[in-house]
Design a protein around this motif. Structure first.
Motif, short mmCIF file in Angstrom:
data_model
loop_
_atom_site.label_atom_id
_atom_site.label_comp_id
_atom_site.label_asym_id
_atom_site.label_seq_id
_atom_site.Cartn_x
_atom_site.Cartn_y
_atom_site.Cartn_z
N MET A 30 0.85 -1.19 0.00
CA MET A 30 0.00 0.00 0.00
C MET A 30 0.88 1.24 0.00
O MET A 30 1.85 1.31 0.76
CB MET A 30 -0.91 0.01 1.23
N ILE A 31 0.53 2.22 -0.84
CA ILE A 31 1.26 3.49 -0.88
C ILE A 31 0.29 4.61 -0.59
O ILE A 31 -0.74 4.76 -1.27
CB ILE A 31 1.94 3.70 -2.23
N GLY A 32 0.60 5.39 0.43
CA GLY A 32 -0.18 6.57 0.77
C GLY A 32 0.51 7.82 0.27
O GLY A 32 1.72 7.99 0.46
N GLY A 49 5.16 13.70 1.21
CA GLY A 49 5.83 12.61 0.51
C GLY A 49 4.99 11.36 0.52
O GLY A 49 3.84 11.35 0.98
N ASP A 50 5.55 10.27 0.01
CA ASP A 50 4.84 9.00 -0.08
C ASP A 50 5.29 8.04 1.02
O ASP A 50 6.46 8.03 1.41
CB ASP A 50 5.09 8.34 -1.44
N VAL A 51 4.35 7.24 1.50
CA VAL A 51 4.62 6.26 2.54
C VAL A 51 4.28 4.88 2.00
O VAL A 51 3.21 4.67 1.43
CB VAL A 51 3.79 6.53 3.81
N PHE A 68 11.26 7.39 1.82
CA PHE A 68 11.07 8.42 0.80
C PHE A 68 9.92 9.35 1.17
O PHE A 68 9.24 9.89 0.32
CB PHE A 68 10.84 7.81 -0.59
N PHE A 69 9.73 9.52 2.48
CA PHE A 69 8.73 10.48 2.98
C PHE A 69 9.42 11.84 3.11
O PHE A 69 9.73 12.31 4.18
CB PHE A 69 8.18 10.00 4.32
N GLU A 70 9.70 12.44 1.95
CA GLU A 70 10.45 13.69 1.91
C GLU A 70 9.83 14.62 0.87
O GLU A 70 9.15 14.16 -0.06
CB GLU A 70 11.92 13.42 1.53
N ILE A 102 10.20 -0.53 -7.34
CA ILE A 102 9.62 0.80 -7.24
C ILE A 102 10.54 1.80 -7.92
O ILE A 102 11.75 1.81 -7.69
CB ILE A 102 9.40 1.20 -5.77
N LEU A 103 9.96 2.63 -8.79
CA LEU A 103 10.70 3.72 -9.41
C LEU A 103 10.41 4.99 -8.63
O LEU A 103 9.28 5.48 -8.60
CB LEU A 103 10.27 3.88 -10.87
N LEU A 104 11.44 5.53 -8.00
CA LEU A 104 11.30 6.68 -7.11
C LEU A 104 11.88 7.91 -7.76
O LEU A 104 13.01 7.90 -8.25
CB LEU A 104 12.01 6.40 -5.78
N MET A 105 11.09 9.00 -7.77
CA MET A 105 11.55 10.28 -8.28
C MET A 105 11.81 11.22 -7.12
O MET A 105 11.01 11.32 -6.19
CB MET A 105 10.50 10.89 -9.22
N SER A 106 12.93 11.92 -7.16
CA SER A 106 13.24 12.90 -6.12
C SER A 106 13.99 14.06 -6.76
O SER A 106 14.45 13.98 -7.90
CB SER A 106 14.08 12.27 -5.00
#
Length: 460
Positions: free
Chosen positions: A152-154, A159-161, A178-180, A197-201
């Protein structure tokens, strides 16, 4: 004396304004509460998910807390049924299928501390288990099932959890790495007991991408920073993950040469088993078929291929056998079209071609579908509204890297009159070059005011 009278008048005026404010506020709150209550009490949610040669059909009465599911075979005959009674006032739900199981996640809102219940159904017998999930976050915007766990992604402003609930251990792992600010999950793919997971920052102008992998207990397996050109002429717009036939990981996306330019081409980055990265670019100026959607008498007026300077959105990408096929669509153009590009295992472009559409991606993004079957790629979309192309759904077929034909879905249905009763039909790709069409019929005169759930099978 006059000063006292003026102050009294001001005081009484202030009281009147305050009272009126309370009345208006109370009315507004009552209206909002009434609207929410009517949505809950009258809402019945229907849906279908394809699973190999079966269909998982569900009906959820949110106010009553009733969940009914049917499992149908390839002939659309019922082979199993289950009814579950849960607490009333279900606010939200998500559904997914993995292997021989269907997963239904139900949420009960902030007043009940975001209570979540997970139903797991067997796709052979419809036997089920019910598990409460001890999560205090709001209902997730992304829900995926994988081996012995659900993810689950909130999405919050900060940011995302990520949360992983292990079904065997009934243990919840919360990951806030990645809760930023300026950090979002762009895409995820499930492979067996692993999720990528592909994470964008990073800032808007210079986005950084990472590929992270987690197992079904929430343990991190990989963290791979994606290496893009360090020069100032490469800006990532959007991207997604694919997996190749040899378990290699791929990141497909759209890039621009300048921050102010939305589309300069596509990129294809492959990560092999040794975690080595290879990047290839496919510039817009080399796309021979980008303007194929134009009629013959307008092709002489094609824009020069110096830059496109419009926003292209990556609709989808699929990997089948030796080919990767990508489809993208512009957002802010009067003339609608979709652009396809196919890439082989060596990273060489096989073809690119565009097809004219009548479609607004911003309104109905979920109904643009790209899927594959053997050597063919199918893309479903809304038909053009003109004399030669009647409105409705169409299936555009590309076989072995060549465009074949556009099929009008209406003509493929054995009973076209069904569209008289389905104001908003939905289409899902099934198996063996088949699609499933489903929806709610309009209640007819003299009948009980209960929508009828219709399913039909079409073949390409």
């Amino acid at each position: 004396m006059s000063v006292i009278r003026k102050s009294n008048r001001w005081y009484f005026s202030l009281i009147i304004v305050f009272v009126l404010f309370l009345v208006v506020l109370d009315t507004a709150v009552a209206q909002i509460s009434g609207e929410r209550g009517s949505q809950i009490t009258s809402s019945v949610i229907y849906g279908v998910l394809p699973a190999d040669k079966k269909l998982f059909v569900y009906k959820v009465h949110q106010a009553k807390g009733e969940v009914d599911i049917n499992i149908k075979n390839e002939a659309l005959e019922n082979i199993a049924f289950q009814s579950v009674q849960l607490p009333p006032d279900i606010v939200k739900l998500e559904v997914d299928i993995h292997g021989d199981k269907a997963f239904l996640l139900l949420g009960y809102g902030s007043s009940k501390n975001y209570l979540k219940t997970l139903l797991v159904f067997d796709l052979e017998t419809a036997a089920y288990s019910s598990k409460p999930i001890p999560s205090n976050f709001a209902f997730p915007t992304v829900f995926k099932a994988f081996s012995s766990a659900v993810l689950m992604i909130g999405v919050l402003e900060e940011g995302d959890v990520l949360e992983v609930f292990n079904l065997e251990q009934e243990f919840l792992t919360t990951i806030t790495d990645f809760f930023e600010p300026d950090t979002r999950v762009w895409d995820l793919k499930v492979v067996d007991d692993q999720v990528d997971i592909l994470l964008m920052s990073g800032e808007k102008k210079r986005k950084k991408l990472q590929l992270l992998s987690f197992d079904n207990e929430g343990n991190r397996l990989l963290n791979i920073p994606i290496k893009f050109p360090e020069n100032r002429k490469f800006f990532v717009r959007n991207a997604q993950i694919l997996h190749g036939p040899y378990q290699e990981q791929k990141i497909i996306g759209i890039y621009s040469n300048k921050y102010g330019e939305w589309f300069s081409g596509y990129f294809h980055l492959e990560i092999n088993e040794f975690l080595e990265q290879q990047l290839q670019l496919y510039p817009y100026k080399e796309m021979e078929g980008f303007y194929d959607y134009l009629s013959n008498n307008k092709r002489s007026r094609k824009p020069k291929k110096k830059n496109y300077n419009k926003e292209m959105i990556l609709v989808d990408a699929v990997s089948e056998g030796e080919l990767v096929t990508i489809v993208a669509q512009p957002l802010k153009t009067v003339r609608k079209f979709a652009h396809f590009i196919s890439i082989d295992q060596q990273g060489e472009k096989v073809f690119d071609k565009s097809v004219k559409l009548y479609y607004d991606y911003r309104i109905n993004a979920s109904e643009l579908q790209l899927t594959n079957q053997d050597t063919a790629v199918y893309f479903m979309f809304g038909g053009n509204q003109n004399r030669l192309n009647p409105p409705g759904k169409k299936i555009y077929e590309i076989n072995k890297g060549e465009s074949v034909q556009i099929n009008q879905v209406h003509r493929l249905l054995a009973d076209p009159s069904i569209f008289n009763y389905l104001p908003s039909p939905k289409f899902l790709h099934w198996y063996g070059n088949k699609f499933v069409i489903f929806g709610l019929t309009i209640p007819q005169g003299g009948r009980v005011n209960q929508p009828e759930f219709i399913i039909r099978k079409i073949e390409v």
